[in-house]
Design a protein around this motif. Sequence first.
Motif, PDB file in Angstrom:
ATOM      1  N   MET A   1       0.825  -1.192   0.008  1.00 46.85           N
ATOM      2  CA  MET A   1       0.016   0.002  -0.047  1.00 46.85           C
ATOM      3  C   MET A   1       0.846   1.463  -0.029  1.00 46.85           C
ATOM      4  SD  MET A   1      -3.401   0.656   0.370  1.00 46.85           S
ATOM      5  CE  MET A   1      -4.983   0.054   0.771  1.00 46.85           C
ATOM      6  N   GLY A   2       1.640   1.408   1.079  1.00 43.70           N
ATOM      7  CA  GLY A   2       2.487   2.579   1.135  1.00 43.70           C
ATOM      8  C   GLY A   2       2.039   3.531   2.190  1.00 43.70           C
ATOM      9  N   GLU A   3       2.856   4.370   2.474  1.00 42.33           N
ATOM     10  CA  GLU A   3       2.942   5.295   3.742  1.00 42.33           C
ATOM     11  C   GLU A   3       1.949   6.383   3.159  1.00 42.33           C
ATOM     12  OE1 GLU A   3       4.595   8.047   4.636  1.00 42.33           O
ATOM     13  OE2 GLU A   3       6.001   8.111   2.835  1.00 42.33           O
ATOM     14  N   PRO A   4       1.141   7.138   4.160  1.00 43.18           N
ATOM     15  CA  PRO A   4       0.247   8.086   3.871  1.00 43.18           C
ATOM     16  C   PRO A   4       0.969   9.321   3.085  1.00 43.18           C
ATOM     17  CG  PRO A   4      -0.413   7.282   5.853  1.00 43.18           C
ATOM     18  CD  PRO A   4       0.829   6.617   5.596  1.00 43.18           C
ATOM     19  N   ASN A   7       2.397   8.435  -0.362  1.00 43.45           N
ATOM     20  CA  ASN A   7       0.878   8.377  -1.271  1.00 43.45           C
ATOM     21  C   ASN A   7       0.499   9.602  -1.387  1.00 43.45           C
ATOM     22  OD1 ASN A   7       1.249   5.612  -1.408  1.00 43.45           O
ATOM     23  ND2 ASN A   7      -0.599   5.572   0.392  1.00 43.45           N
ATOM     24  N   ALA A   8       0.373  10.706  -0.605  1.00 42.38           N
ATOM     25  CA  ALA A   8      -0.247  11.972  -0.811  1.00 42.38           C
ATOM     26  C   ALA A   8       0.867  12.752  -1.812  1.00 42.38           C
ATOM     27  CB  ALA A   8      -0.298  13.020   0.549  1.00 42.38           C
ATOM     28  N   ALA A   9       2.272  12.592  -1.557  1.00 40.01           N
ATOM     29  CA  ALA A   9       3.037  13.291  -2.494  1.00 40.01           C
ATOM     30  C   ALA A   9       2.838  12.769  -4.234  1.00 40.01           C
ATOM     31  CB  ALA A   9       4.537  13.042  -2.044  1.00 40.01           C
ATOM     32  N   ALA A  32      -5.123  17.656  -6.545  1.00 45.55           N
ATOM     33  CA  ALA A  32      -4.180  18.499  -5.506  1.00 45.55           C
ATOM     34  C   ALA A  32      -4.745  18.858  -4.313  1.00 45.55           C
ATOM     35  CB  ALA A  32      -3.923  19.951  -6.361  1.00 45.55           C
ATOM     36  N   GLY A  33      -6.136  19.069  -4.123  1.00 45.04           N
ATOM     37  CA  GLY A  33      -6.906  19.493  -2.903  1.00 45.04           C
ATOM     38  C   GLY A  33      -6.863  18.364  -1.958  1.00 45.04           C
ATOM     39  N   SER A  34      -7.113  17.193  -2.378  1.00 49.70           N
ATOM     40  CA  SER A  34      -6.899  16.033  -1.562  1.00 49.70           C
ATOM     41  C   SER A  34      -5.711  15.681  -1.061  1.00 49.70           C
ATOM     42  CB  SER A  34      -7.670  14.822  -2.388  1.00 49.70           C
ATOM     43  OG  SER A  34      -7.783  13.519  -1.678  1.00 49.70           O
ATOM     44  N   ALA A  35      -4.753  15.719  -1.794  1.00 48.86           N
ATOM     45  CA  ALA A  35      -3.189  15.393  -1.549  1.00 48.86           C
ATOM     46  C   ALA A  35      -2.843  16.540  -0.413  1.00 48.86           C
ATOM     47  CB  ALA A  35      -2.361  15.585  -2.605  1.00 48.86           C
ATOM     48  N   ARG A  36      -3.332  17.783  -0.529  1.00 55.22           N
ATOM     49  CA  ARG A  36      -3.073  18.769   0.221  1.00 55.22           C
ATOM     50  C   ARG A  36      -3.651  18.696   1.853  1.00 55.22           C
ATOM     51  NH1 ARG A  36       1.618  21.835  -0.663  1.00 55.22           N
ATOM     52  NH2 ARG A  36       1.900  21.830  -2.832  1.00 55.22           N
ATOM     53  N   LEU A  37      -4.866  18.138   1.652  1.00 49.02           N
ATOM     54  CA  LEU A  37      -5.646  17.926   2.913  1.00 49.02           C
ATOM     55  C   LEU A  37      -4.954  16.638   3.833  1.00 49.02           C
ATOM     56  CD1 LEU A  37      -7.901  18.301   4.787  1.00 49.02           C
ATOM     57  CD2 LEU A  37      -9.322  16.751   3.439  1.00 49.02           C
ATOM     58  N   THR A  38      -4.653  15.559   3.026  1.00 54.09           N
ATOM     59  CA  THR A  38      -3.835  14.600   3.676  1.00 54.09           C
ATOM     60  C   THR A  38      -2.722  15.196   4.231  1.00 54.09           C
ATOM     61  OG1 THR A  38      -5.026  12.993   2.121  1.00 54.09           O
ATOM     62  CG2 THR A  38      -2.749  12.314   3.106  1.00 54.09           C
ATOM     63  N   LEU A  39      -1.851  15.785   3.389  1.00 49.53           N
ATOM     64  CA  LEU A  39      -0.556  16.285   4.008  1.00 49.53           C
ATOM     65  C   LEU A  39      -0.709  17.148   5.267  1.00 49.53           C
ATOM     66  CD1 LEU A  39       1.228  16.973   0.540  1.00 49.53           C
ATOM     67  CD2 LEU A  39       1.716  15.024   2.243  1.00 49.53           C
ATOM     68  N   ALA A  40      -1.828  17.967   5.165  1.00 52.27           N
ATOM     69  CA  ALA A  40      -1.961  18.772   6.354  1.00 52.27           C
ATOM     70  C   ALA A  40      -2.190  18.082   7.610  1.00 52.27           C
ATOM     71  CB  ALA A  40      -3.100  19.781   5.939  1.00 52.27           C
ATOM     72  N   LEU A  41      -3.156  16.953   7.283  1.00 54.38           N
ATOM     73  CA  LEU A  41      -3.517  16.222   8.519  1.00 54.38           C
ATOM     74  C   LEU A  41      -2.505  15.464   9.168  1.00 54.38           C
ATOM     75  CD1 LEU A  41      -7.052  15.363   7.297  1.00 54.38           C
ATOM     76  CD2 LEU A  41      -6.622  16.846   9.033  1.00 54.38           C
TER      77      LEU A  41
END
Length: 90
Positions: A1-4, A7-9, A32-41
């Motif tokens: 799977m990979g690490e969050p 995956n977001a990057a 882009a929004g989904s990835a940024r939300l994941t990275l922010a969290l």
Amino acid sequence: MGEPAGNAAAQLMAAEGLRRAAPADPEGCYLAGSARLTLALLEPPGPGRCRVLAAVPAACRDAVAIPGREAQSRRLAAALADQRRAQGCG
């Protein structure tokens, strides 16, 4: 799977690829929004999250919803706004 974060990057790189040809591309904006939300969290609460959320492309802030996935697009926009509000982002 990979690490969050990885995956977001990768998702963010794909989004930027879509957006190179069309900056407000709905699919690219959503990714882009989904990835940024994941990275922010993944950041501790506070200013770090604001920096990540501020990097959501300006062209995407008013982008139209992805046809057929309007509800998903609205939920993502609401989650991004909620995080900005909760973190006190300006």
